[in-house]
Design a protein around this motif. Sequence first.
Motif, PDB file in Angstrom:
ATOM      1  N   TRP A 183      -2.497  10.996   0.136  1.00 31.52           N
ATOM      2  CA  TRP A 183      -2.623   9.979   1.175  1.00 31.52           C
ATOM      3  C   TRP A 183      -1.618   8.900   0.827  1.00 31.52           C
ATOM      4  O   TRP A 183      -1.705   8.298  -0.254  1.00 31.52           O
ATOM      5  CB  TRP A 183      -4.033   9.394   1.212  1.00 31.52           C
ATOM      6  N   ASN A 184      -0.609   8.700   1.684  1.00 29.88           N
ATOM      7  CA  ASN A 184       0.479   7.796   1.298  1.00 29.88           C
ATOM      8  C   ASN A 184       0.468   6.501   2.098  1.00 29.88           C
ATOM      9  O   ASN A 184       1.462   5.815   2.175  1.00 29.88           O
ATOM     10  CB  ASN A 184       1.827   8.515   1.396  1.00 29.88           C
ATOM     11  N   CYS A 185      -0.659   6.200   2.704  1.00 30.16           N
ATOM     12  CA  CYS A 185      -0.831   4.914   3.379  1.00 30.16           C
ATOM     13  C   CYS A 185       0.078   4.779   4.592  1.00 30.16           C
ATOM     14  O   CYS A 185       0.404   3.667   4.990  1.00 30.16           O
ATOM     15  CB  CYS A 185      -0.595   3.758   2.411  1.00 30.16           C
ATOM     16  N   SER A 186       0.499   5.899   5.154  1.00 33.13           N
ATOM     17  CA  SER A 186       1.336   5.745   6.341  1.00 33.13           C
ATOM     18  C   SER A 186       0.460   5.299   7.507  1.00 33.13           C
ATOM     19  O   SER A 186      -0.697   5.693   7.625  1.00 33.13           O
ATOM     20  CB  SER A 186       2.073   7.032   6.669  1.00 33.13           C
ATOM     21  N   THR A 187       1.027   4.441   8.323  1.00 34.03           N
ATOM     22  CA  THR A 187       0.276   3.970   9.477  1.00 34.03           C
ATOM     23  C   THR A 187       0.587   4.875  10.652  1.00 34.03           C
ATOM     24  O   THR A 187       1.635   5.509  10.717  1.00 34.03           O
ATOM     25  CB  THR A 187       0.652   2.522   9.837  1.00 34.03           C
ATOM     26  N   CYS A 235       0.845  -1.194   0.000  1.00 36.33           N
ATOM     27  CA  CYS A 235       0.000   0.000   0.000  1.00 36.33           C
ATOM     28  C   CYS A 235       0.882   1.247   0.000  1.00 36.33           C
ATOM     29  O   CYS A 235       0.657   2.184  -0.758  1.00 36.33           O
ATOM     30  CB  CYS A 235      -0.923  -0.035   1.217  1.00 36.33           C
ATOM     31  N   GLN A 236       1.935   1.235   0.822  1.00 35.23           N
ATOM     32  CA  GLN A 236       2.810   2.413   0.886  1.00 35.23           C
ATOM     33  C   GLN A 236       3.566   2.605  -0.421  1.00 35.23           C
ATOM     34  O   GLN A 236       3.808   3.730  -0.844  1.00 35.23           O
ATOM     35  CB  GLN A 236       3.768   2.284   2.076  1.00 35.23           C
ATOM     36  N   TYR A 237       3.915   1.504  -1.073  1.00 36.65           N
ATOM     37  CA  TYR A 237       4.590   1.631  -2.367  1.00 36.65           C
ATOM     38  C   TYR A 237       3.624   2.215  -3.406  1.00 36.65           C
ATOM     39  O   TYR A 237       3.951   3.157  -4.116  1.00 36.65           O
ATOM     40  CB  TYR A 237       5.114   0.272  -2.835  1.00 36.65           C
ATOM     41  N   VAL A 285      -5.190  12.144   9.475  1.00 36.16           N
ATOM     42  CA  VAL A 285      -4.656  12.633   8.206  1.00 36.16           C
ATOM     43  C   VAL A 285      -3.401  13.439   8.489  1.00 36.16           C
ATOM     44  O   VAL A 285      -3.438  14.397   9.270  1.00 36.16           O
ATOM     45  CB  VAL A 285      -5.700  13.499   7.462  1.00 36.16           C
ATOM     46  N   LEU A 286      -2.265  13.042   7.893  1.00 37.98           N
ATOM     47  CA  LEU A 286      -1.003  13.716   8.191  1.00 37.98           C
ATOM     48  C   LEU A 286      -0.855  15.036   7.450  1.00 37.98           C
ATOM     49  O   LEU A 286      -0.098  15.903   7.849  1.00 37.98           O
ATOM     50  CB  LEU A 286       0.174  12.796   7.841  1.00 37.98           C
ATOM     51  N   GLY A 287      -1.576  15.181   6.321  1.00 32.95           N
ATOM     52  CA  GLY A 287      -1.417  16.383   5.520  1.00 32.95           C
ATOM     53  C   GLY A 287      -0.194  16.273   4.636  1.00 32.95           C
ATOM     54  O   GLY A 287       0.623  15.375   4.796  1.00 32.95           O
ATOM     55  N   THR A 288      -0.057  17.221   3.686  1.00 29.60           N
ATOM     56  CA  THR A 288       1.032  17.076   2.721  1.00 29.60           C
ATOM     57  C   THR A 288       2.178  18.040   2.978  1.00 29.60           C
ATOM     58  O   THR A 288       3.126  18.082   2.207  1.00 29.60           O
ATOM     59  CB  THR A 288       0.534  17.262   1.274  1.00 29.60           C
ATOM     60  N   SER A 289       2.084  18.813   4.045  1.00 30.01           N
ATOM     61  CA  SER A 289       3.188  19.705   4.372  1.00 30.01           C
ATOM     62  C   SER A 289       4.435  18.863   4.654  1.00 30.01           C
ATOM     63  O   SER A 289       4.376  17.887   5.390  1.00 30.01           O
ATOM     64  CB  SER A 289       2.791  20.524   5.593  1.00 30.01           C
ATOM     65  N   GLY A 290       5.541  19.229   4.006  1.00 32.24           N
ATOM     66  CA  GLY A 290       6.770  18.462   4.209  1.00 32.24           C
ATOM     67  C   GLY A 290       6.970  17.332   3.206  1.00 32.24           C
ATOM     68  O   GLY A 290       8.015  16.690   3.187  1.00 32.24           O
ATOM     69  N   ARG A 291       5.959  17.110   2.365  1.00 31.83           N
ATOM     70  CA  ARG A 291       6.102  16.047   1.355  1.00 31.83           C
ATOM     71  C   ARG A 291       6.909  16.554   0.174  1.00 31.83           C
ATOM     72  O   ARG A 291       6.805  17.717  -0.216  1.00 31.83           O
ATOM     73  CB  ARG A 291       4.708  15.613   0.864  1.00 31.83           C
ATOM     74  N   GLN A 292       7.692  15.672  -0.436  1.00 35.16           N
ATOM     75  CA  GLN A 292       8.424  16.040  -1.643  1.00 35.16           C
ATOM     76  C   GLN A 292       7.479  16.014  -2.830  1.00 35.16           C
ATOM     77  O   GLN A 292       6.573  15.192  -2.882  1.00 35.16           O
ATOM     78  CB  GLN A 292       9.555  15.047  -1.893  1.00 35.16           C
TER      79      GLN A 292
HETATM   80  C1  LIG Z   1       3.781   9.920   4.278  1.00 34.82           C
HETATM   81  O1  LIG Z   1       3.796  11.319   4.350  1.00 34.82           O
HETATM   82  C2  LIG Z   1       4.100  11.844   5.632  1.00 34.82           C
HETATM   83  C3  LIG Z   1       3.996  13.361   5.557  1.00 34.82           C
HETATM   84  O2  LIG Z   1       2.719  13.730   5.178  1.00 34.82           O
HETATM   85  C4  LIG Z   1       5.487  11.393   6.037  1.00 34.82           C
HETATM   86  O3  LIG Z   1       5.772  11.869   7.352  1.00 34.82           O
HETATM   87  C5  LIG Z   1       5.548   9.870   6.035  1.00 34.82           C
HETATM   88  O4  LIG Z   1       6.848   9.432   6.303  1.00 34.82           O
HETATM   89  C6  LIG Z   1       5.106   9.324   4.688  1.00 34.82           C
HETATM   90  N1  LIG Z   1       4.960   7.896   4.827  1.00 34.82           N
HETATM   91  C7  LIG Z   1       5.437   7.042   3.937  1.00 34.82           C
HETATM   92  C8  LIG Z   1       5.215   5.599   4.229  1.00 34.82           C
HETATM   93  O5  LIG Z   1       6.031   7.384   2.928  1.00 34.82           O
END
Ligand SMILES: *[C@@H]1O[C@H](CO)[C@@H](O)[C@H](O)[C@H]1NC(C)=O
Length: 351
Positions: free
Chosen positions: A87-91, A78-80, A288-295
């Motif tokens: 939404w990146n499937c982070s737990t 799921c994370q891949y 929901v973690l949000g997308t701030s900080g995402r590449q």
């Molecule tokens: C998903 O994104 C969050 C930030 O929104 C990041 O902290 C987390 O490491 C990411 N998880 C994965 C599995 O890439």
Amino acid sequence: MSPEYFLRSLLLIILATFSANASNWLYLAKLSSVGSISEEETCEKLKGLIQRQVQMCKRNLEVMDSVRRGAQLAIEECQYQFRNRRWNCSTLDTLPVFGKVVTQGTREAAFVYAISSAGVAFAVTRACSSGELDKCGCDRTVQGGSPQGFQWSGCSDNIAYGVAFSQSFVDIRERSKGASSNRALMNLHNNEAGRKAILNNMRVECKCHGVSGSCEFKTCWKAMPPFRKVGNVLKEKFDGATEVEQSEVGSTKVLVPKNSQFKPHTDEDLVYLDSSPDFCDHDLKNGVLGTSGRQCNKTSKAIDGCELMCCGRGFHTDEVEVVERCSCKFHWCCSVKCKPCHRVVEIHTCR
Ligand SMILES: *[C@@H]1O[C@H](CO)[C@@H](O)[C@H](O)[C@H]1NC(C)=O
Ligand SMILES: *[C@@H]1O[C@H](CO)[C@@H](O)[C@H](O)[C@H]1NC(C)=O
């Protein structure tokens, strides 16, 4: 298992007790091994399981480590598959493990249910083939000659056993509720679609026999697709998932497409009931973690592009030096020597 990890796992299990709705057995993925599930009383302690799953655990102790591996496989895949999406499937370390996203009837929930039930079917089948389990082995019913002229032989994956186990263990939650609520119907449908993604992609693998590697005789067996393939199939089903609502046919409740113009879904498709949030903002209450900080990718117009990924908040750019191997030369005999090359790359990060 370190004491710290053990306590953490235990805490997760205890917390899991209070979350009635999620597919809690996925918490098994957080255990480092189910070497600890070697006695029946351990099943009682796995509070993420509902009572009937505890009973199954007791009757199938040797299979439980495969269930745990199936859960891990599902989460990794799921994370891949969702690595470039908002939404990146982070737990989460809090519960439920995927946040409210999965307790609501969203598309994302549909994917999580499908990939998890597939994960269990896959891991159990794999364990059967590798001879780890007393209750099952290779599928020896695949035998005899084939119309294509090869001989069925060797260890065919016993997918029927894995699928049946997944049906009993994973679906039991929904079946216990009487399988008439929208959500139960949705979950059961997606669980089955996950297993279909393996069943409909079984492959034939062969080995050649004959003088000096000629393919005079060929023996073949049925094998599961790699789990990556299952993930790819289900991700496509996610993209084309059907929004459904409940309807009654006679006295039976069924899910039908909300938009009657759409062609009905098949048992391989994913279905969902609720639209998803936009996943833009940090909202821990809903997981929901949000997308701030995402590449993000500055040139892409797709969901991994900075415009969509950062939800219009903008991004900042850092220059990062990466070291790569370059000007590699082959030296007789036998080594390859390279020089380190420094290159500056731009990394874009959502605000
Ligand atoms: C998903 O994104 C969050 C930030 O929104 C990041 O902290 C987390 O490491 C990411 N998880 C994965 C599995 O890439
Ligand atoms: C960014 O997106 C473009 C266009 O979709 C693509 O060609 C490129 O490979 C992507 N770059 C990275 C680093 O993923």
